[in-house]
Write an enzyme that holds these catalytic residues in place. Sequence first.
Site, PDB file in Angstrom:
ATOM      1  N   GLU A 192      -0.850  81.710 -55.919  1.00 35.94           N
ATOM      2  CA  GLU A 192      -1.529  82.780 -55.182  1.00 35.94           C
ATOM      3  C   GLU A 192      -1.303  82.728 -53.681  1.00 35.94           C
ATOM      4  OE1 GLU A 192      -5.682  83.313 -56.270  1.00 35.94           O
ATOM      5  OE2 GLU A 192      -5.201  82.612 -58.287  1.00 35.94           O
ATOM      6  N   ASP A 240      -4.884  80.488 -60.029  1.00 31.89           N
ATOM      7  CA  ASP A 240      -6.055  79.630 -60.258  1.00 31.89           C
ATOM      8  C   ASP A 240      -6.608  79.741 -61.672  1.00 31.89           C
ATOM      9  OD1 ASP A 240      -5.783  79.045 -57.617  1.00 31.89           O
ATOM     10  OD2 ASP A 240      -7.423  80.353 -56.947  1.00 31.89           O
ATOM     11  N   ASP A 245      -9.423  80.482 -63.022  1.00 33.74           N
ATOM     12  CA  ASP A 245     -10.717  81.133 -63.137  1.00 33.74           C
ATOM     13  C   ASP A 245     -10.465  82.580 -63.527  1.00 33.74           C
ATOM     14  OD1 ASP A 245      -9.819  82.316 -60.820  1.00 33.74           O
ATOM     15  OD2 ASP A 245     -11.251  81.321 -59.505  1.00 33.74           O
ATOM     16  N   GLU A 272     -10.547  85.462 -61.960  1.00 39.23           N
ATOM     17  CA  GLU A 272      -9.647  86.243 -61.115  1.00 39.23           C
ATOM     18  C   GLU A 272      -8.210  85.738 -61.231  1.00 39.23           C
ATOM     19  OE1 GLU A 272     -10.535  89.034 -59.538  1.00 39.23           O
ATOM     20  OE2 GLU A 272     -12.620  88.782 -60.179  1.00 39.23           O
ATOM     21  N   TYR A 330      -7.800  73.748 -49.842  1.00 41.59           N
ATOM     22  CA  TYR A 330      -8.164  75.152 -49.828  1.00 41.59           C
ATOM     23  C   TYR A 330      -9.617  75.387 -49.414  1.00 41.59           C
ATOM     24  CZ  TYR A 330      -7.777  79.973 -51.079  1.00 41.59           C
ATOM     25  OH  TYR A 330      -7.741  81.328 -51.032  1.00 41.59           O
ATOM     26  N   ARG A 368     -11.555  78.233 -49.683  1.00 38.23           N
ATOM     27  CA  ARG A 368     -12.453  79.124 -50.437  1.00 38.23           C
ATOM     28  C   ARG A 368     -12.699  78.517 -51.805  1.00 38.23           C
ATOM     29  NH1 ARG A 368      -9.761  83.233 -47.098  1.00 38.23           N
ATOM     30  NH2 ARG A 368      -7.871  83.070 -48.306  1.00 38.23           N
ATOM     31  N   HIS A 371     -10.782  74.988 -57.651  1.00 39.28           N
ATOM     32  CA  HIS A 371     -10.155  74.125 -56.636  1.00 39.28           C
ATOM     33  C   HIS A 371     -10.952  72.846 -56.472  1.00 39.28           C
ATOM     34  CE1 HIS A 371      -9.117  78.323 -55.526  1.00 39.28           C
ATOM     35  NE2 HIS A 371      -7.917  77.790 -55.388  1.00 39.28           N
TER      36      HIS A 371
END
Length: 780
Positions: free
Chosen positions: A9, A82, A84, A86, A288, A290, A333
Amino acid sequence: MGKNLVIVESPAKAKTIEKFLGKDFQVTSSFGHIRDLKKNGISIDFKNNYTPIYEVPTDKKKLVAELKKKVADSEIIWLASDEDREGEAIAWHLCEELKLSTENTKRIVFHEITKEAILHAIECPRTIDLALVDAQQARRVLDRIVGFELSPVLWKKIKPSLSAGRVQSVAVRLIVEREREINSFVPIESYRVTGIFEIKDDKGVLSELNAELQNRFKTKKEAEQFLEKCKDATFTIADISKKPTKRSPSAPFTTSTLQQEAARKLGYSVSQTMMIAQKLYESGNITYMRTDSVNLSSLAVNTAKEEILSFAGEKYSKSRHFTTTSKGAQEAHEAIRPTYLNKHTIEGTKQEKNLYELIWKRTIASQMADAEMEKTTVSINISNSNEKFVAVGEVLVFDGFLKVYMESKDDDDDENEQKMLPPLKVNTVLPYKKIICTERFTQRPARYTEASLVRKLEELGIGRPSTYAPTISTIQNRGYVEKADKEGETRKYKSLSLIKGEIKELDNTEVVGTEKSKLFPTDTGAVVNDFLNEYFDAIINYNFTANVEKEFDLVAAGKLEWRKAIDKFYKGFHPLVEDSLQNTEKKVGERVLGTDPKTGKPVSVKIGRFGAVAQIGLATDEEKPQFASIKKGQSIETISLEEALELFKLPRQVGKYEDEEMIAAVGRFGPYIRHNGTFYSLPKDLDPLKVTEDEAISIIDAKRLADKNKIIKTFTEDTDLRVLNGRFGPYISKEKTNYKIPKTQKPEELSYEDCLAIIDKEGTTKPVKKGKYAAKAKKK
DNA sequence: CAGTGAGCGAGCTTCCGCTTGACTT
């Protein structure tokens, strides 16, 4: 050229991973989602079982074309977004848009960017989890429906361009409700009693012991009676108890906790923190930024241990594993931590260094031993009363993690500060030095700061690490909430002191309720909130997100079809929209305050076209009603009749100067004096209602003098061209455009020709001057 | 730039979550 193409991403992540994988791997990034619901219109096909209508946004078209090219040149595609909801959807959209086949496309995931984790991921690829993708589609479609059906209702019923949404409307609600709690708060007073006693040690050295009475008195009378008794009481140490206590370090940072601590310790706004963290991430200094995870990789835990051993020793090390407690965490993450824990500091701007150090300390501290304290409690008996004084002291026995890091609190309250006690013995009789009863009040709830709002949203499971900062901007941009300071009010309080057998009463004052950078609701925010609350309680309810998340979990587990989940929601929601459109009048938050003593007409306040406004008379009256804008800091909810009537006293005539009227009023930029067509700003300490003729004249004179000093040079050849003294030093002004004067030239000595030459030169280097709002409009 | 507070009513606005630049001063 490459055999393998890995798509992640983030470009920074791509760079790191490429180093871990061999030559056969090319790593690139998707920059987040590459496809989304169409930008305009609701873009959900309701007739076709809620089929979403997707598109590649214009700013992603070029990227998608490049990805397609890279895909064509590669044999195996690895989708490494990732793990998850999204991330899974990003992988799926990539598949769809890049037309990837299932046999040569592999889905891989990892939670930490280490060589082992990535090589391990490559060894066990899987296929895309379509149930998880469906959960994301449900989330996306639901948010679009809520946002795009609610907002138009607000345009019709309140004001154009307003917005509502699953996340932002709850954020506004929190702030509006808190403000009302504060407004309706009634403080309860009580008398707190502190005693200062004298104590002599073996050598006869005198020291003081501060103790507090265990209970408080409700009234001044009771406090007085107590002090009366103390006059001839004996105070004896009845008991000394020592108890070991412990404190443990906090978990490493997540987005939310980083934002809170950076605000408290460094004073950064939420968006500032994120921008600095982004820089640190891009320069490879931190992981990371976020994330909702408090987990550290085993590599990080081990290097932290080595680091602690080297600078503090074995005693200080304690490896810990933290688990998340926040609702809805997806933990794709690691926690936010330094990439290399042996780097105590980094190169960069002051802000970057500060934030890095904060992250380093927090991470290291999380792997350190508990701090150990010894708490001593001393109780002091009063011979003629059952009340007890208690003194509490705390001594640090072992600092542990406090050696590097101490978490800050929002409500720093030093009233309960605990200190070291002098050496004491049971049965010692203590003479008092003074005993003071101070009137105290219960505290009203605190207004939210940006960071404490983020904490609350996270606690409710609303919003995600990537949206906390944007949400706070949105509710401010829409004019629902303002970040502001507020001056405190002085409050009187009494105190009674007993010194040398004499009781004295004192009247004191203190300033309470001072606010700095707090979030205040605007009138629009309050009216919008009340409207939504009335018709859409189910949506802006604090539990709405938690409830739909449960449905999404069922979808992700393959137990519920996403379209069914949406259908269930929509069948309940849409009728509310219809109902609110048909059965409501326009809402302007109107409140009638009373009648105007002069005209006998009603005085009211409401939201007008240009903000909150006070009004005398009705629109239906023959004579047009009078209007006056409400001042900053006032609200239609709390303004009184007197305050509203005050507003109509402006503009007012202050007097005459040079045969011209001077008018005082409040404008868009604050209070001013108008004289002969020119405006003069009023300084803060002058009230436009009270300013006198003399004061007004001196303001005008002062401004004229300043303007005179501003002009360094004028020219007869061209009156529009002037050399002026500005905030940033001397400059040339012509036709409302300003030009820098080169350092080699002295402004006082410039000739007309010199000026023209400078203008000529500057004019070519700098593009056509743009208006103040040009940049803003472009952003859209 | 310091005003406005009715009106023809065109045509527009808006959500949440993933990611970074490309613009100026």
